[in-house]
Design a protein around this motif. Structure first.
Motif, PDB file in Angstrom:
ATOM      1  N   VAL A 167      -9.096  -2.484 -20.995  1.00  9.00           N
ATOM      2  CA  VAL A 167      -9.437  -2.796 -22.389  1.00  9.00           C
ATOM      3  C   VAL A 167      -9.663  -4.291 -22.556  1.00  9.00           C
ATOM      4  O   VAL A 167     -10.629  -4.728 -23.203  1.00  9.00           O
ATOM      5  CB  VAL A 167      -8.325  -2.289 -23.330  1.00  9.00           C
ATOM      6  CG1 VAL A 167      -8.533  -2.840 -24.745  1.00  9.00           C
ATOM      7  CG2 VAL A 167      -8.287  -0.769 -23.360  1.00  9.00           C
ATOM      8  N   LEU A 168      -8.768  -5.112 -21.982  1.00  4.23           N
ATOM      9  CA  LEU A 168      -8.910  -6.562 -22.097  1.00  4.23           C
ATOM     10  C   LEU A 168     -10.220  -7.019 -21.464  1.00  4.23           C
ATOM     11  O   LEU A 168     -10.940  -7.868 -22.035  1.00  4.23           O
ATOM     12  CB  LEU A 168      -7.717  -7.249 -21.426  1.00  4.23           C
ATOM     13  CG  LEU A 168      -7.724  -8.776 -21.415  1.00  4.23           C
ATOM     14  CD1 LEU A 168      -7.803  -9.343 -22.825  1.00  4.23           C
ATOM     15  CD2 LEU A 168      -6.485  -9.308 -20.690  1.00  4.23           C
ATOM     16  N   ALA A 169     -10.570  -6.456 -20.304  1.00  4.30           N
ATOM     17  CA  ALA A 169     -11.831  -6.828 -19.653  1.00  4.30           C
ATOM     18  C   ALA A 169     -13.025  -6.409 -20.503  1.00  4.30           C
ATOM     19  O   ALA A 169     -14.003  -7.165 -20.644  1.00  4.30           O
ATOM     20  CB  ALA A 169     -11.909  -6.181 -18.265  1.00  4.30           C
ATOM     21  N   ALA A 170     -12.968  -5.214 -21.091  1.00  2.55           N
ATOM     22  CA  ALA A 170     -14.078  -4.744 -21.921  1.00  2.55           C
ATOM     23  C   ALA A 170     -14.280  -5.646 -23.128  1.00  2.55           C
ATOM     24  O   ALA A 170     -15.418  -5.912 -23.543  1.00  2.55           O
ATOM     25  CB  ALA A 170     -13.804  -3.304 -22.367  1.00  2.55           C
ATOM     26  N   ARG A 171     -13.187  -6.144 -23.705  1.00  2.00           N
ATOM     27  CA  ARG A 171     -13.318  -7.023 -24.859  1.00  2.00           C
ATOM     28  C   ARG A 171     -13.785  -8.429 -24.460  1.00  2.00           C
ATOM     29  O   ARG A 171     -14.534  -9.061 -25.191  1.00  2.00           O
ATOM     30  CB  ARG A 171     -11.973  -7.116 -25.593  1.00  2.00           C
ATOM     31  CG  ARG A 171     -11.537  -5.805 -26.205  1.00  2.00           C
ATOM     32  CD  ARG A 171     -12.446  -5.385 -27.339  1.00  2.00           C
ATOM     33  NE  ARG A 171     -12.219  -6.183 -28.530  1.00  2.00           N
ATOM     34  CZ  ARG A 171     -13.103  -6.357 -29.502  1.00  2.00           C
ATOM     35  NH1 ARG A 171     -14.302  -5.821 -29.401  1.00  2.00           N
ATOM     36  NH2 ARG A 171     -12.803  -7.093 -30.557  1.00  2.00           N
ATOM     37  N   GLY A 190     -16.793  -5.723 -26.142  1.00  2.00           N
ATOM     38  CA  GLY A 190     -17.053  -7.106 -26.482  1.00  2.00           C
ATOM     39  C   GLY A 190     -18.500  -7.490 -26.209  1.00  2.00           C
ATOM     40  O   GLY A 190     -19.386  -6.634 -26.317  1.00  2.00           O
ATOM     41  N   PRO A 191     -18.726  -8.728 -25.880  1.00  2.00           N
ATOM     42  CA  PRO A 191     -17.671  -9.729 -25.646  1.00  2.00           C
ATOM     43  C   PRO A 191     -17.205 -10.404 -26.927  1.00  2.00           C
ATOM     44  O   PRO A 191     -17.963 -10.542 -27.881  1.00  2.00           O
ATOM     45  CB  PRO A 191     -18.364 -10.744 -24.734  1.00  2.00           C
ATOM     46  CG  PRO A 191     -19.808 -10.663 -25.113  1.00  2.00           C
ATOM     47  CD  PRO A 191     -20.067  -9.226 -25.474  1.00  2.00           C
ATOM     48  N   VAL A 192     -15.938 -10.820 -26.907  1.00  2.00           N
ATOM     49  CA  VAL A 192     -15.354 -11.563 -28.016  1.00  2.00           C
ATOM     50  C   VAL A 192     -14.668 -12.794 -27.431  1.00  2.00           C
ATOM     51  O   VAL A 192     -14.421 -12.860 -26.222  1.00  2.00           O
ATOM     52  CB  VAL A 192     -14.339 -10.708 -28.801  1.00  2.00           C
ATOM     53  CG1 VAL A 192     -15.014  -9.503 -29.423  1.00  2.00           C
ATOM     54  CG2 VAL A 192     -13.175 -10.279 -27.921  1.00  2.00           C
ATOM     55  N   PRO A 193     -14.334 -13.787 -28.252  1.00  2.00           N
ATOM     56  CA  PRO A 193     -13.628 -14.969 -27.743  1.00  2.00           C
ATOM     57  C   PRO A 193     -12.311 -14.587 -27.068  1.00  2.00           C
ATOM     58  O   PRO A 193     -11.654 -13.610 -27.450  1.00  2.00           O
ATOM     59  CB  PRO A 193     -13.393 -15.815 -28.998  1.00  2.00           C
ATOM     60  CG  PRO A 193     -14.470 -15.382 -29.943  1.00  2.00           C
ATOM     61  CD  PRO A 193     -14.680 -13.934 -29.678  1.00  2.00           C
ATOM     62  N   PHE A 215     -15.559  -9.262 -21.561  1.00  2.00           N
ATOM     63  CA  PHE A 215     -16.837  -9.317 -20.857  1.00  2.00           C
ATOM     64  C   PHE A 215     -17.894  -8.345 -21.383  1.00  2.00           C
ATOM     65  O   PHE A 215     -19.037  -8.395 -20.951  1.00  2.00           O
ATOM     66  CB  PHE A 215     -16.618  -9.049 -19.362  1.00  2.00           C
ATOM     67  CG  PHE A 215     -15.583  -9.942 -18.734  1.00  2.00           C
ATOM     68  CD1 PHE A 215     -15.759 -11.307 -18.714  1.00  2.00           C
ATOM     69  CD2 PHE A 215     -14.432  -9.412 -18.183  1.00  2.00           C
ATOM     70  CE1 PHE A 215     -14.807 -12.140 -18.133  1.00  2.00           C
ATOM     71  CE2 PHE A 215     -13.475 -10.224 -17.601  1.00  2.00           C
ATOM     72  CZ  PHE A 215     -13.658 -11.598 -17.577  1.00  2.00           C
ATOM     73  N   GLY A 216     -17.503  -7.457 -22.284  1.00  2.00           N
ATOM     74  CA  GLY A 216     -18.472  -6.522 -22.834  1.00  2.00           C
ATOM     75  C   GLY A 216     -18.561  -5.204 -22.087  1.00  2.00           C
ATOM     76  O   GLY A 216     -19.379  -4.349 -22.439  1.00  2.00           O
ATOM     77  N   ALA A 217     -17.724  -4.982 -21.071  1.00  2.00           N
ATOM     78  CA  ALA A 217     -17.744  -3.727 -20.313  1.00  2.00           C
ATOM     79  C   ALA A 217     -16.444  -3.621 -19.537  1.00  2.00           C
ATOM     80  O   ALA A 217     -15.896  -4.637 -19.082  1.00  2.00           O
ATOM     81  CB  ALA A 217     -18.931  -3.683 -19.343  1.00  2.00           C
TER      82      ALA A 217
END
Length: 796
Positions: free
Chosen positions: A177-181, A93-96, A183-185
């Motif tokens: 995976v949820l954190a990566a999307r 990410g990051p995504v909404p 917060f970007g990492a």
């Protein structure tokens, strides 16, 4: 590595590297050049790949790839063949938050299906999650299914680093995976940090998520911190294990996450139906037959049974049994013959004792293809198949018609067997719905299963086709007529068969046994034509069906026979329709023609008010409040039709409008003049008094109407403050339902049912306001009865 692939795969190219030989993509010529993914697994991992194959065959999810075959490789390993998924790996990410949570819902659905069959994925990571062009998420790469101590760095749970794993490690990876999307990492990239988490507890999780959030520079929903606590707990026992509950929580956190029934169509439907294990044992044995005929009508699931048999054999021992699937066009080549001579190639007996399953009906040469006399054709084909089975070496698993299966069963040859298919029962249909229809509840699922069974006759392929069509059409409520109108793929009906189906339905309702084998799939077990078959027959005949109905109805009238509603509706004959309805009982059950009649009425067909009332009552019983309201509105002069309109409005979440309809009815029933002004002690006056209008006047209601319309729960009848927002007036408001019913009864003649406090024609319509009055010691024309916060109780 490409040299180990069977020559049927062409245009093969490497898709990804890997220690096990990587992943490849190509086209399968034996399956009409469909695009497939081929995962190579060495011999040492044979047990794991067979497990992966078995898992994918048994699960159903739109977020998992469709498994196709398990083929032996020349190096002793195997090739896992799955359907190609068009898409790109999920990036960081990051995504909404709404998007990240929607993706987490999809991954959770996939994991829930995998965990339900007793295993885990083992490598949930961004690289193994594909985003389709439509935005859907698919979890891929099952090379590590059921493995321990495996995965992708950045998504590894602490126990995996120590050689462990399991379903809880998949949940941890989901959190990463949820954190990566978001917060970007991912939270932790260094395995040493992950290994040290068990000694630090959830505090380390909170601290890390807080740090990622600060780096992002945007506020997040505080509830997400709690969610990460349950996903990333360093202790596997502390992580969420109920993925159904997790889905509910994710839905609450998503923006616009709404309720209601939701369809989830799988990439591949799990097998349900006959127990095939004894046939698998027979085919895996030394003396296996050379022909297995799967007998059933069109849309009975014959091709699915062929596929299931082959896949079960592949899961047992792909190298020894050499079972495979093939299309009819490629069968001759697979048997070593030319493109047109599958029958000659099979009968030559030069095969390698392999097993070939063909899911679609075969093309027959010469007079064997002549369908002018179906019985003669079946006998000729049976004779040829018996001869071929007696001298062939390869085993063919083929779908055959009921007639051909019946004739093949007459012999006692050990070289062939016949497997007769049967329809699904209600529980099997419920099982198919369990993983595809979410949010319907037990009662809703049962209604869907009943409607599907009635329309399809329970034949598996028809059930699945109807579910798929209902999902694409966005249907949320089950209904026989609505399902029967859905376009479901299948063999077109012959016009002669179509006319026979409609004639049976119009004249007798059912066909005298025996039903011809070629038409078994068109009738229910009691001989009644299936609604889906009747809808198909009407489409085939078009305007001819209406003309045929009118001709038959005229003949029935001349002979003074009772006219069925189905015939009257298809003929569009209003007198016959109204005569049937007039003679019908108050509650009509099991009459699909009523739904067709409702459709015609809504399309402009004129019928009397009494007919509209019966239709509206029937639609309300089915839960179709919108159509019930549309049908009943033109009949508002009938008090029962008004009650039904009010009930429909209440079900549609419009209680204020429902009370207005009832108020208007009470005006007409009042003892005042023609202008509706109530008399001193009339029912309309009592109803208004119950709504707080007697002394305070109309202006009090007008000033508060907007608050009264917000939700039905705001009214006194649901235990909250009064409908106008005044807590002190809840007592007055809650009495409107009982008063309305008493007012209505006062305008009708006495009847046996009236003594029990019920209108016989109203079909047991309950209180509009939802309130129930308490018994009182005194009762008079001017007295009031009320209850604070009481709920309506169905009356006997």
């Amino acid at each position: 590595m490409i040299g180990t692939l069977p020559p049927r795969f062409v245009d093969v190219r490497r898709l990804g590297e890997g220690s096990e030989g990587g992943t490849w993509v190509g086209h399968d010529r034996d399956a009409r050049a469909r695009k497939v993914v081929l995962k190579h697994v060495p011999a040492a991992r044979g047990a794991h790949v067979r497990r992966a194959f078995e898992v994918l065959r048994r699960v159903a999810s739109p977020h998992l790839p469709a498994v196709l075959e398990l083929l032996p490789a020349d190096d002793g390993g195997a090739w896992l063949v799955t359907a190609w998924v068009e898409g790109e790996p999920l990036p960081t990410g990051p995504v909404p938050a709404a998007q990240a949570l929607a993706e987490a819902v999809a991954i959770t659905h996939a994991l829930r299906a995998i965990h339900a069959v007793g295993t885990h994925h083992g490598d949930v990571s961004l690289g193994n999650l594909l985003v389709r062009p439509d935005g859907g998420i698919v979890l891929t790469d099952f090379g590590q299914v059921g493995c321990y101590g495996a995965g992708t760095p950045g998504f590894l749970a602490p126990e995996v680093l120590g050689g462990g794993g399991g379903p809880a490690s998949d949940v941890f990876a989901l959190g990463c995976v949820l954190a990566a999307r978001l917060f970007g990492a991912p939270p932790w990239r260094d395995p040493a940090e992950v290994a040290g988490l068990p000694g630090r507890g959830r505090g380390a999780v909170r601290a890390r998520i807080g740090e990622l959030q600060r780096r992002l520079g945007e506020a997040i929903d505080p509830r997400l911190f709690t969610l990460f606590d349950h996903l990333l707990d360093p202790d596997p026992e502390g992580r969420v294990s109920d993925l159904g509950a997790l889905l509910g929580r994710l839905g609450e956190l998503r923006e616009g996450g709404g309720g209601g029934a939701t369809w989830w169509l799988p990439a591949r439907w799990p097998y349900r139906g006959l127990d095939l294990e004894r046939w698998v044992d027979l085919l895996a044995g030394a003396g296996r037959p050379c022909l297995v005929a799967i007998a059933g009508p069109t849309a009975s699931g014959r091709g699915r049974v062929v596929e299931e048999l082959v896949q079960r054999l592949q899961a047992r021992d792909p190298a020894a049994l050499r079972a495979r699937l093939c299309t009819p066009e490629r069968l001759a080549g697979a048997l070593g013959g030319d493109d047109e001579g599958w029958l000659a190639a099979w009968m030559a007996g030069d095969g390698e004792r392999g097993i070939i399953g063909v899911g679609d009906p075969l093309s027959w040469p010469g007079e064997l293809a002549d369908a002018s006399d179906p019985l003669r054709q079946a006998r000729l084909q049976a004779a040829v198949l018996r001869a071929g089975a007696a001298q062939a070496r390869d085993t063919l698993i083929l779908p055959v018609s009921p007639e051909l299966g019946e004739i093949l069963s007459e012999g006692s040859e050990s070289s062939l067997v016949v497997i007769r298919l049967r329809p699904w029962g209600i529980e099997e249909i419920r099982g198919a719905l369990a993983s595809t229809l979410e949010g319907a509840g037990e009662e809703g699922t049962a209604s869907w299963a009943s409607a599907l069974a009635e329309v399809s006759g329970g034949w598996p392929a028809r059930v699945v086709g109807l579910i798929v069509a209902a999902a694409h059409a966005g249907i949320r409520r089950p209904g026989v007529e609505a399902l029967a109108r859905l376009p479901v793929a299948g063999a077109p009906l012959d016009p002669l068969v179509a006319r026979e189906l409609l004639t049976v339905a119009w004249e007798l309702g059912r066909r005298s046994p025996p039903v011809p084998p070629a038409m078994i799939g068109l009738y229910a077990s009691d001989g009644e034509p299936l609604p889906g078959a009747l809808a198909a027959a009407r489409r085939v005949l078009g305007d001819e069906a209406d003309a045929l109905a009118r001709e038959l109805l005229a003949a029935e009238r001349r002979q003074r026979r009772p006219i069925r509603l189905a015939l009257a509706v298809d003929a569009g004959d209003r007198p016959a329709i109204e005569a049937w309805l007039a003679a019908a009982p108050p509650v009509i059950r099991a009459e699909p023609a009523l739904e067709r009649l409702a459709g015609r009425v809504l399309d402009g067909m004129e019928v009397r008010a009494a007919a509209r009332t019966i239709l509206a009552r029937h639609l309300l019983r089915l839960g179709d409040a919108a159509r019930a309201l549309a049908v009943a509105r033109p009949a508002l002069a009938d008090p029962e039709a008004r009650l039904l309109c009010a009930r429909a409005l209440e079900q549609l979440g419009r209680p204020a409008d429902a009370l207005d309809v009832l108020e208007d009815m009470l005006k007409r029933a009042g003892t005042g003049g023609d202008d509706g002004a109530p008399g001193a002690g009339g029912p309309a006056t009592r109803a208004r008094a119950g709504r707080g209008r007697g002394a305070r006047g109309w202006g009090a209601r007008a000033g508060r109407r907007s608050r009264g319309r917000r939700s039905f729960g705001a009214g006194g009848g649901r235990g909250g403050p009064g409908r106008h927002g005044d807590p002190d007036r809840s007592k007055e408001t809650s009495s409107s339902g009982p008063r309305a019913r008493r007012a209505l009864r006062s305008t009708r003649p006495r009847s046996p049912s009236a003594g029990r406090g019920r209108s016989a024609s109203a079909g047991g319509a309950s209180s509009i306001s939802g309130a129930r009055a308490r018994p009182t010691a005194r009762r008079s024309a001017g007295s009031t009865r009320s209850t604070r916060g009481a709920r309506a109780r169905p009356r006997p």
